[in-house]
Every structure is written in structure tokens, then in C-alpha cells.
Design an enzyme around this catalytic site. Structure first.
Site, short mmCIF file in Angstrom:
data_model
loop_
_atom_site.label_atom_id
_atom_site.label_comp_id
_atom_site.label_asym_id
_atom_site.label_seq_id
_atom_site.Cartn_x
_atom_site.Cartn_y
_atom_site.Cartn_z
N TYR A 220 0.90 -1.29 0.01
CA TYR A 220 0.00 0.08 -0.07
C TYR A 220 0.96 1.28 0.06
O TYR A 220 0.60 2.19 -0.77
CB TYR A 220 -0.94 -0.17 1.19
CG TYR A 220 -1.84 1.16 1.37
CD1 TYR A 220 -3.03 1.42 0.91
CD2 TYR A 220 -1.50 2.22 2.38
CE1 TYR A 220 -3.51 2.76 0.77
CE2 TYR A 220 -2.22 3.40 2.32
CZ TYR A 220 -3.22 3.71 1.48
OH TYR A 220 -4.10 4.56 1.87
N LYS A 224 1.27 4.17 -2.89
CA LYS A 224 1.27 5.76 -2.88
C LYS A 224 2.53 6.53 -3.19
O LYS A 224 2.50 7.67 -3.56
CB LYS A 224 1.10 5.92 -1.28
CG LYS A 224 -0.64 5.38 -0.95
CD LYS A 224 -1.56 6.14 -1.94
CE LYS A 224 -2.96 5.51 -1.44
NZ LYS A 224 -4.07 6.36 -2.34
#
Length: 349
Positions: A220, A224
Site C-alpha cells: 500500500y 502511494k
């Protein structure tokens, strides 16, 4: 460029957390209630949490038309019902948008072109996923990719590029605004596959030692970081006179659904961290600051704590610049198979 010209941060995750959650005072956007009158906005991932609250706040500042882009139409309509009741003078539409599917994104853009003759004034791309287990997209949606990489980066890149002509400045109007939601984890990610070549296939290789909550959070965070690279490249290729492009970190926010898919122990840790969290209202203020308050000075940059922040330190190195270019070249090559992304970008200079 907004963030590229800054010196990279050398702060740890803890120091960034303390700065964000304890030493930064949240502040609402300095907008008048009618500031957004006559404007049309899109918010993706907007049936819950920050997406829904930022939608409500846009309407509270006089937005005339809101388009909610969601995967589930029933959930979107349930969210829209409350907004319509609270803001009866605004038009609130719910359009289907499945960020796992290139075809769904293309259909969404076709609808924008058909039903928005005056285009969009602003868009907040907040849809994202965080998975504790290895999960891939469905073959029926196109190429099979690891889901977080697909939704958080590849599909976000496609949607962002296809939205540019819809957001383009028109006669009598200033530049459109495009804000992509990121996380402060993006500037401290481990990014272990940074040297892979080719780059995109490395995201689709199942980990040899298994995939758990820690691996999920690492992925994750890395996706990003990729949104930072996307924002930097769009900032270089798109004129801020046409569309102002930036990315925003809302900080740690209470009441979001990000940890819902994770095991109980992660939820416990998350709940402790959230003792210092911003409220959903305060988190959404960061979205409005980026999309409606910040101007050309934020183009191609990271908005964080109501200021412009540097990108991941790796992106300032020669190695990081080469990785950014390799990622961009591979991204454009893949997206060009489904849409004329190169042609669109050429028209935005």
C-alpha cells in the site's frame, strides 16, 4: 515544480506522524459559502469516509453539481440521498466507476464527455484499496494485476489522464483542478522492488515467503509512492494554465474504512494510532485545500499539513529519477493499449 524543487525530508515515520498529528493545527478552507457556485466536481470513492465528507463540504461551499464515482451504485445512491436532502438546490449524480477495470474507466469518461458539455471544474481521486492478503484483478477487467497496484496506481493513472480534457480550462474559466489522494506513508515506503526492470511485472509476482498484513501495508505504501511519481510526471507534462494537478495527504484520520480488510491485531494497532487522529471533517479539509484553495504553486506537488512537502527522498536521487522515468514509460505503454493517452498528454502542454 512544486515538490521537486524542495530538499528531501530525512524524517522518520514517527517524526512525520508527530508533526502531522500533534504539531499541525487543522484549518478549514477559507472559502465563502458561494465560492463554488456554478461549478461541477467529481469525487471518486465517495460513498464513505473522507470521500463522502469531502463531497459534503464541497456542497456546503455552494457547489452546483456533484458527481459521485463509485463501484456500487446502491451504496452510492444511499450516500447521495443524504447529500440531496441536506443540499436540495444542488444536483448530485451517482455514476458507476470500477477502478479495477479499464473498461469501466473508459465508459465513465465517455459519460463525462456526453453529459458534461462544459466539462468538470475539479476532481478528487480518492478511491483506493488496502489488502492484507494477495489478491489480483479479474481477467474480465483486462490484464491481471495485483489489486492494490491496479487500483491505487495504474487505474488512477488512466483515469487522471483521461480526465484532463474534461478538466481543461475553457473560455471564461480558469484551469481545472485535479487532486489525487496519497498518504504520508508514500514518502517513507521501503519500495523494495525499485530496481526491477521491467518494472510493472515485478508488482504482479506473488511474494515467495507469503503475504500477510505487513506485506500488505508495504505494498500500500509503495503504491502511494507511485502516485507521487505520477503527480510529478503530470506536473511536467501538463500546463498549469490548463489543469492544476497535485496530490494530497489527509494525515491519519479517524472513522475511515482503510483497515477493514486487515486482521484483528492490525485493527487494534490502528485504533491506538487513531487516538491521535484527525476527525473526518478535518481530513476532508485537506482535500478542499488541495483542490479548491491551492493554486498553480501546488502544480506537480504534494500537499501535506496545508503546505507543499517534498516527495520520497529516493525520487531526488539519480537512481530514483531513472526509476520514475522507467515506471512512466511502462505505464504509458500499457495504458496506450486501451486509450490514446499519449495524444491526450500532447494536447495538454
Amino acid at each position: 515544480m512544486a515538490s521537486s524543487s524542495l530538499q528531501p525530508l530525512k524524517d522518520s515515520n514517527l517524526k512525520i506522524f508527530i508533526k502531522t498529528q500533534f504539531r499541525t493545527k487543522p484549518r478549514p478552507p477559507p472559502l465563502e459559502p458561494t465560492s463554488l457556485a456554478g461549478k461541477t466536481a467529481l469525487v471518486t470513492g465517495s460513498n464513505v469516509g473522507l470521500g463522502l465528507e469531502s463531497s459534503r463540504q464541497l456542497l456546503s461551499y455552494g457547489l452546483s453539481r456533484l458527481i459521485i464515482g463509485v463501484r456500487s451504485l446502491p451504496k452510492g445512491e444511499a450516500a447521495a440521498a443524504g447529500l440531496r436532502k441536506q443540499f436540495p438546490n444542488a444536483q448530485v449524480d451517482v455514476w458507476e466507476l470500477n477502478m479495477s477495470s479499464y473498461q469501466s474507466i473508459q465508459a465513465f469518461i465517455s459519460r463525462c464527455e456526453a453529459e458534461l458539455p462544459n466539462g468538470l471544474d475539479m476532481a478528487i481521486l480518492s478511491a483506493a484499496v488496502a489488502n492484507p492478503a494477495w489478491k489480483t484483478t479479474s481477467p474480465k477487467d483486462g490484464k491481471v494485476h495485483e489489486e492494490m497496484f491496479q487500483v491505487n496506481y495504474l487505474s488512477t493513472a488512466l483515469l487522471a489522464i483521461l480526465l484532463l480534457p474534461v478538466l481543461r480550462a475553457r473560455e471564461g474559466k480558469g484551469p481545472g483542478r485535479l487532486t489525487i489522494v496519497t498518504s504520508n506513508l508514500a514518502i517513507t515506503s521501503q519500495f523494495t522492488n525499485r530496481n526491477a526492470n521491467p518494472f510493472i511485472p515485478s508488482f504482479d509476482e506473488p511474494p515467495k515467503n507469503g503475504w500477510g498484513a505487513q506485506e500488505g501495508m508495504d505494498r500500500y505504501s509503495t503504491t502511494k509512492t507511485l502516485t507521487l511519481m505520477l503527480t510529478q510526471k503530470l506536473g511536467e507534462l501538463v500546463s498549469p494554465d490548463q489543469v492544476v494537478v497535485n496530490t494530497v495527504d489527509p494525515g491519519t484520520v479517524a472513522g475511515t474504512a482503510m483497515s477493514n480488510r486487515f486482521p484483528a491485531w492490525v485493527k487494534v494497532v490502528h485504533s491506538v494510532i487513531q487516538l491521535a487522529a484527525r476527525t473526518v471533517e478535518e481530513g476532508a479539509w485537506t482535500y478542499l485545500d488541495a483542490v479548491a484553495v491551492k493554486g498553480k504553486e501546488s502544480h506537480g506537488g504534494l500537499c501535506m499539513n496545508w503546505d507543499i512537502y517534498p516527495f520520497h527522498p529516493f525520487m531526488y536521487t539519480d537512481e530514483g529519477k531513472a526509476t520514475t522515468e522507467r515506471l512512466w514509460e511502462e505505464t504509458i505503454a500499457e495504458l496506450a493499449e486501451v486509450a490514446p493517452v499519449g495524444q491526450i498528454l500532447a494536447g495538454m502542454k
